[in-house]
Scaffold this active site. Sequence first.
Site, PDB file in Angstrom:
ATOM      1  N   LYS A 199     -51.774  39.042 -37.329  1.00  0.00           N
ATOM      2  CA  LYS A 199     -51.387  38.279 -38.535  1.00  0.00           C
ATOM      3  C   LYS A 199     -52.461  38.519 -39.590  1.00  0.00           C
ATOM      4  O   LYS A 199     -53.363  37.689 -39.761  1.00  0.00           O
ATOM      5  CB  LYS A 199     -51.393  36.774 -38.220  1.00  0.00           C
ATOM      6  CG  LYS A 199     -50.187  36.221 -37.507  1.00  0.00           C
ATOM      7  CD  LYS A 199     -50.365  34.692 -37.415  1.00  0.00           C
ATOM      8  CE  LYS A 199     -49.458  34.067 -36.410  1.00  0.00           C
ATOM      9  NZ  LYS A 199     -49.804  32.650 -36.145  1.00  0.00           N
ATOM     10  N   ASP A 219     -48.500  30.971 -26.183  1.00  0.00           N
ATOM     11  CA  ASP A 219     -48.082  29.602 -25.882  1.00  0.00           C
ATOM     12  C   ASP A 219     -48.070  28.695 -27.104  1.00  0.00           C
ATOM     13  O   ASP A 219     -48.692  28.981 -28.126  1.00  0.00           O
ATOM     14  CB  ASP A 219     -49.062  28.977 -24.884  1.00  0.00           C
ATOM     15  CG  ASP A 219     -50.418  28.662 -25.536  1.00  0.00           C
ATOM     16  OD1 ASP A 219     -51.023  29.587 -26.103  1.00  0.00           O
ATOM     17  OD2 ASP A 219     -50.839  27.485 -25.506  1.00  0.00           O
ATOM     18  N   ASP A 264     -55.630  36.394 -35.204  1.00  0.00           N
ATOM     19  CA  ASP A 264     -55.258  35.416 -36.221  1.00  0.00           C
ATOM     20  C   ASP A 264     -56.410  35.350 -37.243  1.00  0.00           C
ATOM     21  O   ASP A 264     -56.515  36.219 -38.100  1.00  0.00           O
ATOM     22  CB  ASP A 264     -55.010  34.089 -35.485  1.00  0.00           C
ATOM     23  CG  ASP A 264     -54.413  33.014 -36.349  1.00  0.00           C
ATOM     24  OD1 ASP A 264     -53.569  33.322 -37.188  1.00  0.00           O
ATOM     25  OD2 ASP A 264     -54.780  31.830 -36.174  1.00  0.00           O
TER      26      ASP A 264
HETATM   27  P1  IMP Z   1     -58.404  33.798 -33.762  1.00  0.00           P
HETATM   28  O1  IMP Z   1     -58.098  35.227 -34.133  1.00  0.00           O
HETATM   29  O2  IMP Z   1     -59.816  33.574 -33.314  1.00  0.00           O
HETATM   30  O3  IMP Z   1     -58.000  32.845 -34.844  1.00  0.00           O
HETATM   31  O4  IMP Z   1     -57.590  33.336 -32.521  1.00  0.00           O
HETATM   32  C1  IMP Z   1     -56.634  34.043 -31.912  1.00  0.00           C
HETATM   33  C2  IMP Z   1     -56.078  33.170 -30.822  1.00  0.00           C
HETATM   34  O5  IMP Z   1     -55.321  32.077 -31.384  1.00  0.00           O
HETATM   35  C3  IMP Z   1     -55.091  33.971 -30.008  1.00  0.00           C
HETATM   36  O6  IMP Z   1     -55.716  34.556 -28.901  1.00  0.00           O
HETATM   37  C4  IMP Z   1     -54.065  32.932 -29.618  1.00  0.00           C
HETATM   38  O7  IMP Z   1     -54.457  32.314 -28.410  1.00  0.00           O
HETATM   39  C5  IMP Z   1     -54.113  31.892 -30.702  1.00  0.00           C
HETATM   40  N1  IMP Z   1     -52.991  32.071 -31.673  1.00  0.00           N
HETATM   41  C6  IMP Z   1     -53.060  32.447 -32.955  1.00  0.00           C
HETATM   42  N2  IMP Z   1     -51.853  32.512 -33.542  1.00  0.00           N
HETATM   43  C7  IMP Z   1     -50.964  32.158 -32.582  1.00  0.00           C
HETATM   44  C8  IMP Z   1     -49.519  32.030 -32.571  1.00  0.00           C
HETATM   45  O8  IMP Z   1     -48.788  32.258 -33.545  1.00  0.00           O
HETATM   46  N3  IMP Z   1     -49.001  31.639 -31.364  1.00  0.00           N
HETATM   47  C9  IMP Z   1     -49.744  31.384 -30.262  1.00  0.00           C
HETATM   48  N4  IMP Z   1     -51.084  31.506 -30.238  1.00  0.00           N
HETATM   49  C10 IMP Z   1     -51.689  31.868 -31.390  1.00  0.00           C
END
Ligand code: IMP
Length: 189
Positions: free
Chosen positions: A135, A163, A107
């Site tokens: 994403k 989740d 994300d």
């Molecule tokens: P980031 O890349 O550090 O922002 O975080 C990624 C984490 O956010 C992932 O491992 C998921 O646990 C959570 N996450 C991000 N987008 C989603 C989504 O659309 N659904 C569920 N969990 C998400």
Amino acid sequence: MKTDYSDIIERVLIDEESLKLKIKQLAKTINTYYEDKDTLILVGILKGSVMFMAELAKSLNIDLQMDFMVVSSYAENTYSSGNVKILKDLDIDIKDKEVLIVEDIIDTGYTLKKTKENLINREAKDVKIVTLLDKPERREVEIKPDWSGFKIPNEFVVGFGLDFDQMYRNLPYIGVVKRSFYENIEDAK
Ligand code: IMP
Ligand code: MG
């Protein structure tokens, strides 16, 4: 209790068959990449990666070990601060090992960037990343997966390990959560 998923899921984004097919294709590429290398350590980031890791591992035919980490991508009360806390560490010593991080979704990128740096600092021979979902629109830090299943739009998804408030990980597909559903919950808090 039994949930009527039509109250929560707006639409199926990726069905079960497409997930399985894509994971088989990823496994094929990963098998080829690691076939002449040393034993691979698959590092699953709990809990979101469990279904993906299990499905992927079944189609890998190289020598491998599996281990898991729990990381939290933000310190208390600071959303996306860029701090990653290790809540459960690996059992395996990864020094001089081939490591493949298995993640459910990228994300903002903070979780994987920090986790990857952490594993490189343990003197792993190599650290690569495979993610089921990506994403790219949401990225805040530069991190690219080595292998990725599906690029998805900026919508909140659940299922196949992912989740919402620890629920719906068991759905066999990836579904988009209705905005009205999580906005109601936010209001109720
Ligand atoms: P980031 O890349 O550090 O922002 O975080 C990624 C984490 O956010 C992932 O491992 C998921 O646990 C959570 N996450 C991000 N987008 C989603 C989504 O659309 N659904 C569920 N969990 C998400
Ligand atoms: Mg996660």
